[in-house]
Design a protein around this motif. Sequence first.
Motif, PDB file in Angstrom:
ATOM      1  N   ALA A 209    -112.165  46.404   2.527  1.00 15.34           N
ATOM      2  CA  ALA A 209    -111.137  45.913   1.872  1.00 15.34           C
ATOM      3  C   ALA A 209    -110.335  47.073   1.016  1.00 15.34           C
ATOM      4  CB  ALA A 209    -110.866  44.773   1.258  1.00 15.34           C
ATOM      5  N   GLU A 211    -106.412  48.314  -0.836  1.00 15.85           N
ATOM      6  CA  GLU A 211    -105.007  48.219  -1.147  1.00 15.85           C
ATOM      7  C   GLU A 211    -104.004  48.855  -0.230  1.00 15.85           C
ATOM      8  OE1 GLU A 211    -105.149  48.084  -6.042  1.00 15.85           O
ATOM      9  OE2 GLU A 211    -105.339  49.813  -5.006  1.00 15.85           O
ATOM     10  N   CYS A 230    -109.778  47.014   6.253  1.00 13.83           N
ATOM     11  CA  CYS A 230    -108.858  45.855   6.087  1.00 13.83           C
ATOM     12  C   CYS A 230    -107.947  46.169   4.847  1.00 13.83           C
ATOM     13  CB  CYS A 230    -109.292  44.406   5.852  1.00 13.83           C
ATOM     14  SG  CYS A 230    -108.302  43.067   5.454  1.00 13.83           S
ATOM     15  N   VAL A 232    -105.200  45.569   2.436  1.00 20.23           N
ATOM     16  CA  VAL A 232    -104.717  44.226   1.830  1.00 20.23           C
ATOM     17  C   VAL A 232    -103.320  44.562   0.969  1.00 20.23           C
ATOM     18  CG1 VAL A 232    -105.218  42.530   0.051  1.00 20.23           C
ATOM     19  CG2 VAL A 232    -106.996  43.541   1.660  1.00 20.23           C
ATOM     20  N   ASP A 235     -98.569  43.038  -4.816  1.00 21.44           N
ATOM     21  CA  ASP A 235     -97.348  42.629  -5.133  1.00 21.44           C
ATOM     22  C   ASP A 235     -97.282  42.977  -6.718  1.00 21.44           C
ATOM     23  OD1 ASP A 235     -98.888  40.913  -6.752  1.00 21.44           O
ATOM     24  OD2 ASP A 235     -98.457  39.109  -5.484  1.00 21.44           O
ATOM     25  N   ILE A 240    -103.520  41.112  -3.389  1.00 20.66           N
ATOM     26  CA  ILE A 240    -103.300  39.877  -3.155  1.00 20.66           C
ATOM     27  C   ILE A 240    -104.618  39.282  -2.900  1.00 20.66           C
ATOM     28  CG2 ILE A 240    -102.283  38.044  -1.895  1.00 20.66           C
ATOM     29  CD1 ILE A 240     -99.568  40.101  -1.725  1.00 20.66           C
ATOM     30  N   GLU A 242    -106.250  36.640  -2.034  1.00 20.81           N
ATOM     31  CA  GLU A 242    -106.350  35.602  -1.041  1.00 20.81           C
ATOM     32  C   GLU A 242    -106.382  36.367   0.289  1.00 20.81           C
ATOM     33  OE1 GLU A 242    -102.232  34.477  -2.580  1.00 20.81           O
ATOM     34  OE2 GLU A 242    -104.384  35.064  -3.344  1.00 20.81           O
ATOM     35  N   ARG A 243    -105.784  37.436   0.350  1.00 16.59           N
ATOM     36  CA  ARG A 243    -105.697  38.248   1.695  1.00 16.59           C
ATOM     37  C   ARG A 243    -107.121  39.071   1.943  1.00 16.59           C
ATOM     38  NH1 ARG A 243    -100.315  38.712   3.139  1.00 16.59           N
ATOM     39  NH2 ARG A 243    -101.078  40.045   4.965  1.00 16.59           N
ATOM     40  N   PRO A 245    -110.613  39.571   3.266  1.00 25.15           N
ATOM     41  CA  PRO A 245    -111.463  38.722   4.131  1.00 25.15           C
ATOM     42  C   PRO A 245    -112.770  38.276   3.607  1.00 25.15           C
ATOM     43  CG  PRO A 245    -111.606  41.352   4.673  1.00 25.15           C
ATOM     44  CD  PRO A 245    -110.355  40.918   3.638  1.00 25.15           C
ATOM     45  N   LYS A 276    -113.676  36.129  -6.342  1.00 24.55           N
ATOM     46  CA  LYS A 276    -113.711  36.362  -4.959  1.00 24.55           C
ATOM     47  C   LYS A 276    -114.765  37.216  -4.490  1.00 24.55           C
ATOM     48  CE  LYS A 276    -111.679  36.565  -0.731  1.00 24.55           C
ATOM     49  NZ  LYS A 276    -111.363  35.127   0.164  1.00 24.55           N
ATOM     50  N   SER A 444     -99.382  48.008   6.031  1.00 24.95           N
ATOM     51  CA  SER A 444     -98.076  47.250   5.770  1.00 24.95           C
ATOM     52  C   SER A 444     -96.980  48.108   6.292  1.00 24.95           C
ATOM     53  CB  SER A 444     -98.008  47.122   4.384  1.00 24.95           C
ATOM     54  OG  SER A 444     -99.262  46.428   3.873  1.00 24.95           O
TER      55      SER A 444
END
Length: 478
Positions: A209, A211, A230, A232, A235, A240, A242-243, A245, A276, A444
């Motif tokens: 994961a 950014e 992945c 992520v 903000d 974030i 919870e995003r 995996p 997490k 994104s």
Amino acid sequence: MEMHIVIEGGKDLAGQLYQQMRDAIQSGRLAAGTQIPPSRLLAEQLGISRKTVSTVYAKLTDEQLLTGQVGVGTFVNVQAAPRLQNAARRELAGAAVVRRWNDISTPLRHPAPAGASRYEYIGGGSTKSQFPVDEWRRCVLFALRQDIDVRGLYQQAEGAGMLRDAISHHIGFSRGVKCTASDIVVTNGAQQALDLIARVLVEPGSVVAVEDPGYPPARLLFATQGASLCGVPVDSEGIIVERIPADARLIYVTPSHQFPLGMPMSMPRRQALLDKAREIGAIIIEDDYDSEFRYEGRPADSLQGMDEHGIVAYVGTFSKIMLPELRLGYVVAPAGILNAIAVAKHLTDWHTASMLQYAVAKFIDDGYLQKHVRQCHGIYSRRREKILARFQGDLAEWFEIVPSVAGFHLAALCRKEVDIDMLIKLARRVGVGLYPLGGFYHFSPVQQGLILGFGGIETLDIDFSLDLVRDILQQMEQ
């Protein structure tokens, strides 16, 4: 040093010498401008007559492959073009792999000095004019003396004990990192630290994961190790969580100064990230690349300093606070991967140059590093204030600065539609080096804007260069 010429037998000596020298020049093995041995010396080396060598030299000179300078010697002519390689050569068995590497873009490369703009806003550049050269020279001389005792021997892959000890004290004091010298592996820049962590944790298909927007060299490096990436989103509080995996094996973050947007990760978000990672069994890479320079608010603890379970690998570098060309970094590794990283370092390049390690250790121990950081902090603070004033003033019509409290770059997001590529092109024509923010988005939707590094531009040049940018923006709207 003898020139590589092989003479076989006793027949056609001049022909053999001529053909080998001609091939060496046309292939580029004898580079343009190379001085060749005098005819007498080459004749002695080859065991042939001087007349034979002189005849060959004369023929190559007639063909303009050699040129003589009276009283100086004979040289390969600078106009002697190397022969093109055979285009019909059979394709390599690994050609597909080579093509994949060739297709990788290498963002954030600094331009060669000849290609740099007069006013450079490139990220990652540092202020060279303030570097304490005399103090550094003393440290290098000290390092030379230290190197005498171990000359001719390879050193430990983890790094020189003197430097590891100095790093542990420095980052414990300035960043709240909890470590001893034995937790540290010295690397060739932070990029090698990322590479070593990936080598020992990532297999083809492993989920990593990152950014988004984020640091492209890290993302690309993980991809070359076979990772399934992945992206992520971030903000105002950072990544974030919870995003992320549930099957992520590595999580790469820049919590102190998010790259490239600049906001720090909030304390609740940091704790959520630690929770997490512990839950899913992932290692967090904390890339703390420039947080020594802080301008507002209270300093936040490093993520590693909050870690109670050995899941954060803290990566640091001296490229930002000293000089980029030093290529010296380090990783404070969790116990679970420390030895594996040392083994990977040993197999990759054995160890980082010991003389450089001793010099940097002396630079830290004698207080030069802290003094240099304090001086640069004042310079960067003034440059930052100038840029903020302009982007909150006459440039506010086009751009909005992302709030940032540390580092030496700022991100400016477009308030309205701006042709960023055209702006950059026109700015470079008048000597202003601007760089787009869009290239840092991969997963994104792209937010257009600029990344404004202020480490490499002189304070007095900021207003004039931004005047030029404002004028270009006004002309573009006409």
